[in-house]
Structures are given as structure tokens and as C-alpha cells.
Design a protein around this motif. Structure first.
Motif, PDB file in Angstrom:
ATOM      1  N   UNK A  10       7.985   2.965   2.134  1.00 55.51           N
ATOM      2  CA  UNK A  10       9.092   2.292   3.012  1.00 55.51           C
ATOM      3  C   UNK A  10      10.237   1.974   1.984  1.00 55.51           C
ATOM      4  N   UNK A  11      11.293   1.814   2.811  1.00 56.98           N
ATOM      5  CA  UNK A  11      12.600   1.705   1.871  1.00 56.98           C
ATOM      6  C   UNK A  11      12.737   0.063   1.821  1.00 56.98           C
ATOM      7  N   UNK A  12      12.340  -0.408   0.853  1.00 54.35           N
ATOM      8  CA  UNK A  12      12.657  -1.952   0.990  1.00 54.35           C
ATOM      9  C   UNK A  12      13.972  -2.506   0.946  1.00 54.35           C
ATOM     10  N   UNK A  13      14.980  -1.793   0.592  1.00 57.68           N
ATOM     11  CA  UNK A  13      16.498  -2.027   0.839  1.00 57.68           C
ATOM     12  C   UNK A  13      16.934  -2.156   2.438  1.00 57.68           C
ATOM     13  N   UNK A  84      -3.633   6.061  -1.887  1.00 58.81           N
ATOM     14  CA  UNK A  84      -3.228   6.412  -3.255  1.00 58.81           C
ATOM     15  C   UNK A  84      -1.891   6.020  -3.600  1.00 58.81           C
ATOM     16  N   UNK A  85      -1.619   5.277  -4.532  1.00 56.56           N
ATOM     17  CA  UNK A  85      -0.242   5.241  -4.941  1.00 56.56           C
ATOM     18  C   UNK A  85      -0.076   5.279  -6.442  1.00 56.56           C
ATOM     19  N   UNK A  86       1.093   5.896  -6.650  1.00 60.05           N
ATOM     20  CA  UNK A  86       1.376   6.424  -8.289  1.00 60.05           C
ATOM     21  C   UNK A  86       2.592   5.224  -8.925  1.00 60.05           C
ATOM     22  N   UNK A  87       2.320   5.174 -10.101  1.00 57.93           N
ATOM     23  CA  UNK A  87       3.041   4.209 -11.003  1.00 57.93           C
ATOM     24  C   UNK A  87       4.640   4.288 -10.500  1.00 57.93           C
ATOM     25  N   UNK A  88       5.185   3.044 -10.262  1.00 60.58           N
ATOM     26  CA  UNK A  88       6.550   2.930  -9.728  1.00 60.58           C
ATOM     27  C   UNK A  88       6.593   3.221  -8.159  1.00 60.58           C
ATOM     28  N   UNK A  89       5.660   3.133  -7.652  1.00 60.03           N
ATOM     29  CA  UNK A  89       5.607   3.297  -6.038  1.00 60.03           C
ATOM     30  C   UNK A  89       5.656   1.703  -5.525  1.00 60.03           C
ATOM     31  N   UNK A  90       6.581   1.398  -4.428  1.00 59.76           N
ATOM     32  CA  UNK A  90       6.768   0.239  -4.009  1.00 59.76           C
ATOM     33  C   UNK A  90       5.568  -0.017  -3.266  1.00 59.76           C
ATOM     34  N   UNK A  91       4.505  -1.162  -3.691  1.00 63.03           N
ATOM     35  CA  UNK A  91       3.217  -1.408  -2.816  1.00 63.03           C
ATOM     36  C   UNK A  91       3.347  -2.374  -1.978  1.00 63.03           C
ATOM     37  N   UNK A  92       4.107  -3.140  -1.996  1.00 56.89           N
ATOM     38  CA  UNK A  92       4.321  -4.315  -1.005  1.00 56.89           C
ATOM     39  C   UNK A  92       5.677  -5.037  -0.904  1.00 56.89           C
ATOM     40  N   UNK A  93       5.957  -6.041   0.191  1.00 58.55           N
ATOM     41  CA  UNK A  93       7.284  -6.528   0.049  1.00 58.55           C
ATOM     42  C   UNK A  93       6.991  -7.810   1.109  1.00 58.55           C
ATOM     43  N   UNK A  94       7.656  -8.815   0.611  1.00 47.88           N
ATOM     44  CA  UNK A  94       7.365 -10.295   1.483  1.00 47.88           C
ATOM     45  C   UNK A  94       9.201 -10.658   1.546  1.00 47.88           C
ATOM     46  N   UNK A  95       9.450 -10.938   2.729  1.00 46.96           N
ATOM     47  CA  UNK A  95      10.712 -11.612   3.161  1.00 46.96           C
ATOM     48  C   UNK A  95      10.701 -13.055   3.821  1.00 46.96           C
ATOM     49  N   UNK A  96      11.231 -13.719   3.618  1.00 47.48           N
ATOM     50  CA  UNK A  96      11.313 -15.160   4.226  1.00 47.48           C
ATOM     51  C   UNK A  96      12.764 -15.482   4.599  1.00 47.48           C
ATOM     52  N   UNK A  97      13.142 -16.059   5.702  1.00 41.91           N
ATOM     53  CA  UNK A  97      14.355 -16.641   6.342  1.00 41.91           C
ATOM     54  C   UNK A  97      14.346 -18.098   6.514  1.00 41.91           C
ATOM     55  N   UNK A  98      15.251 -18.859   6.014  1.00 38.26           N
ATOM     56  CA  UNK A  98      15.126 -20.214   6.454  1.00 38.26           C
ATOM     57  C   UNK A  98      16.447 -20.728   6.408  1.00 38.26           C
TER      58      UNK A  98
END
Length: 147
Positions: A10-13, A84-98
Motif C-alpha cells: 500500500x502507499x502510506x502517503x 512474505x515481505x522484504x527489508x524496507x517494505x512497509x509492513x503496517x500503518x496507523x493513523x488517528x484523527x482528533x
């Protein structure tokens, strides 16, 4: 609230832009992206992440609802990959809005601590000569005690 457990990159940006654009009356957006890091000294060929479909999503939804109940949040995003994920792959993301930065930061930190130590994912590191399950770390357990 958006919870995704997926094999695909996924594209985190782009995810952060979409999450931010969907918010109204929020004064703070906090995000964290986790990257597969190499082993000390190098040599990681891939990290294999396993989970139980259905159970994992329910567990992540529960902790996201817990965060929404504990802090003044408008929304929560959690994305976690498996396979399977390689080094430098994005594994996860969390975002919160408040409406306020303190709640956004604390909730994101809470979610990260939970994901690191309690989310039902299992990780195996593969090098040219071995495959080893990643054991839980005491620092991660200690961090979770804050909540």
C-alpha cells in the motif's frame, strides 16, 4: 474506522492523504508507518507474516474501538500486511484523527503498542541459512503496561 489486513503493498502517503481528506473538525492527524528492517549485521532475505483471517480483523477492530472510547478521536486507520515481505517494505500503518494533538498521539502510541505485542500476527525471519520465529521482546511487553 478503517481496518485492513492485506497481502498487497500500500502507499502510506496516499492512505494518509485520503484519511486526512475525510476528516472534519479535526485539529490533529498522527500517523506511523512500520518498515521491515534488516537484521543487525544484515542478511534478512524476507520476513513471513502469518495470521488467522477473520480473527485478526476482529482483534484489530476491537482495539481500534477501545482507542475510540478512551480518547477524543474522530477516526482511526489501521493497515497491516501479511505474507512474505522484504527489508524496507512497509509492513503496517496507523493513523488517528482528533480535535487535539495529545489524544491523537496517545491513541496512535496505544495502537502501536498493542500491534507490536498483542495483535495476532506471527513473524518468521528468513536468512540464507535459517528461518526463525520472532520472539516477543520484554520492552514491547513493558510498553503495553502503560495502558
Amino acid at each position: 474506522m478503517k481496518i485492513l489486513v492485506q497481502a498487497e503493498p500500500f502507499d502510506a502517503g496516499a492512505e494518509l492523504n485520503d484519511f486526512t481528506a475525510a476528516q472534519t473538525n479535526m485539529g490533529a492527524i498522527v500517523s506511523f508507518s512500520g518498515i521491515v528492517r534488516d537484521l543487525p549485521g544484515g542478511g534478512l532475505q524476507q520476513m513471513d507474516i502469518e495470521h488467522y483471517p477473520g480473527m485478526t480483523e476482529r482483534a484489530l477492530e476491537k482495539i481500534a474501538r477501545d482507542a475510540l472510547a478512551r480518547w477524543d478521536l474522530g477516526d482511526v486507520l489501521v493497515i497491516h500486511r501479511y505474507g512474505p515481505l522484504a527489508p524496507q517494505d512497509t509492513i503496517m500503518m496507523v493513523a488517528t484523527a482528533s480535535p487535539h494533538r495529545k489524544d491523537a498521539f496517545e491513541a496512535a502510541d496505544f495502537l502501536m503498542d498493542y500491534l507490536k505485542s498483542r495483535a495476532p500476527f506471527w513473524k518468521k525471519e528468513q536468512t540464507a541459512t535459517s528461518k526463525e520465529w520472532v520472539a516477543s521482546k520484554q520492552d514491547d511487553e513493558d510498553a503495553l503496561k502503560r495502558w
